[in-house]
Design an enzyme around this catalytic site. Sequence first.
Site, PDB file in Angstrom:
ATOM      1  N   GLU A 168      51.622  65.675  26.769  1.00  0.00           N
ATOM      2  CA  GLU A 168      50.486  64.788  26.488  1.00  0.00           C
ATOM      3  C   GLU A 168      49.300  65.064  27.350  1.00  0.00           C
ATOM      4  O   GLU A 168      48.976  64.457  28.177  1.00  0.00           O
ATOM      5  CB  GLU A 168      50.914  63.289  26.582  1.00  0.00           C
ATOM      6  N   GLU A 356      58.812  61.299  21.309  1.00  0.00           N
ATOM      7  CA  GLU A 356      58.811  60.267  22.006  1.00  0.00           C
ATOM      8  C   GLU A 356      58.594  59.135  20.993  1.00  0.00           C
ATOM      9  O   GLU A 356      57.433  59.221  20.226  1.00  0.00           O
ATOM     10  CB  GLU A 356      57.905  60.131  23.158  1.00  0.00           C
TER      11      GLU A 356
HETATM   12  C1  GCO Z   1      54.174  59.598  27.902  1.00  0.00           C
HETATM   13  C2  GCO Z   1      54.997  59.816  28.836  1.00  0.00           C
HETATM   14  C3  GCO Z   1      56.038  58.735  29.186  1.00  0.00           C
HETATM   15  C4  GCO Z   1      55.548  57.184  29.220  1.00  0.00           C
HETATM   16  C5  GCO Z   1      55.808  56.634  27.815  1.00  0.00           C
HETATM   17  C6  GCO Z   1      55.408  55.210  27.847  1.00  0.00           C
HETATM   18  O1  GCO Z   1      54.181  60.592  27.566  1.00  0.00           O
HETATM   19  O2  GCO Z   1      53.359  58.881  27.838  1.00  0.00           O
HETATM   20  O3  GCO Z   1      55.611  60.733  28.408  1.00  0.00           O
HETATM   21  O4  GCO Z   1      56.054  59.411  30.472  1.00  0.00           O
HETATM   22  O5  GCO Z   1      56.563  56.603  30.146  1.00  0.00           O
HETATM   23  O6  GCO Z   1      54.928  57.149  26.964  1.00  0.00           O
HETATM   24  O7  GCO Z   1      54.305  54.878  28.153  1.00  0.00           O
END
Ligand code: GCO
Length: 456
Positions: A168, A356
């Site tokens: 991200e 994710e």
């Molecule tokens: C993200 C992150 C995670 C966060 C999850 C929840 O990529 O934003 O990979 O580290 O913990 O998204 O906010």
Amino acid sequence: MEFTKEDFGEDFKWGVSTAAYQIEGAHNSHGKGLSIWDVFSQKRRAIANNHNGNTACDFYNRYSEDILLLHKLNIPNYRFSISWSRILPHGTGAINSKGVDFYNHVIDLCLELNIEPWITLYHWDLPHELEQKGGWTNREVIHWFSYFVDCCIRQFGDRVKHWMILNEPMVFTGAGYFLGVHAPGKKGLSNFLAAAHHAALCQAEGGRIIRSVRNDCKIGTTFSYSHIEPKNNTDKNVAAAIKVDALLNRMFIEPLLGMGYPDKELAILKRMERFMQPGDEGKLAFDMDFVGLQNYTREIVGYAPFMPFVKAKIIKADKRKVERTLMNWEIYPPSIYHALKRWNEYPGVKEIVVTENGAAFSDELVNENVQDVDRVNFLQDHIEQVLKAKKEGVEVSGYFVWTFLDNFEWAEGFHPRFGLVHVDFETQKRIVKASGNWYREFIKQSLLKEIPDALP
Ligand code: GCO
């Protein structure tokens, strides 16, 4: 629930995702250098309740039990990240062999248990020494990052076949270099644009390095994506939504696909030219084998004349009185469907993996039990939307839950729990939640080897 795992086909990859800083702890053990999160989290009031990830889930010391737990949960794919400063304490130069050993143990144990390791190279924990030289705002980061990627692929590429370059980039550059709410806590447009351009160059360069060292790896990178809608259809609100969409959803994937930055929709990105050098446009592109979609919610956007640069604002879920998670993110499963459909239309996207998806809820631990029905529903409803997209021809080949263990949720500290497994951060005891048991049964048919007698 009217679908089963079989509806996705045999090759579909089911997994869970984690990130080094959020779980490992051992922040200064065995030669590890400090990262920007180690430093940022020590600042007063940087993190809710002044929490920090010094110990987190102590995964560094408990990885064997935790990977065995993954095995017990039938989870066939495990995505984790490498802490750059554990391997390279100064960011570049000498390798810390203890750090390399740790990841070798993790990888080897996964493979022994028939769990496929998926590595994210950068999940936000830049070595602090590099930040002292400007971090992502310094164009030198391309060399530093290339060196790190080269080390990792040479150390682990014989066994790890799935690689993601960045996690991200919009979030770590936006929150870390524009808003200052994530490490390293920098602010302002110049910091943001410089960091963003260098990150965009690194995501492509990282792909090129891996491919040049090995030709038997699948290479991807991940992006956050939230389906965006205007609060109503007035011209101003529609225009505001288009800008926010360009910023949050298009700014990193489009240059990677050879389309350049979306500066027609978001004029501020024209200022990126200050940081561009001849030839950069071409260097931003790389043909990834897959792209990682990270989706949690949708955003509703309204025109906001006083907001600098975008003249738009996001209307939070509580203001809209909609169903939401503990992060104040709207629960809106069709968001993931829209994301998949849209990405699938990009000619350069070959394959999408949901790297994710998940939610934080106020879990209650009662008699050694967490009945997190809301999380089970969240996961089922989102997986169903993934199936809908797949049935309509979207090339989606995997789904990873965020996340395995309750962990350190960045600026929010330990309060929001996203795990399939509850963690008591005092005792480090793990308790599988109802959602973990549900996921275990859902993916049961996967071929997992028996647990071997001896563990390393
Ligand atoms: C993200 C992150 C995670 C966060 C999850 C929840 O990529 O934003 O990979 O580290 O913990 O998204 O906010």
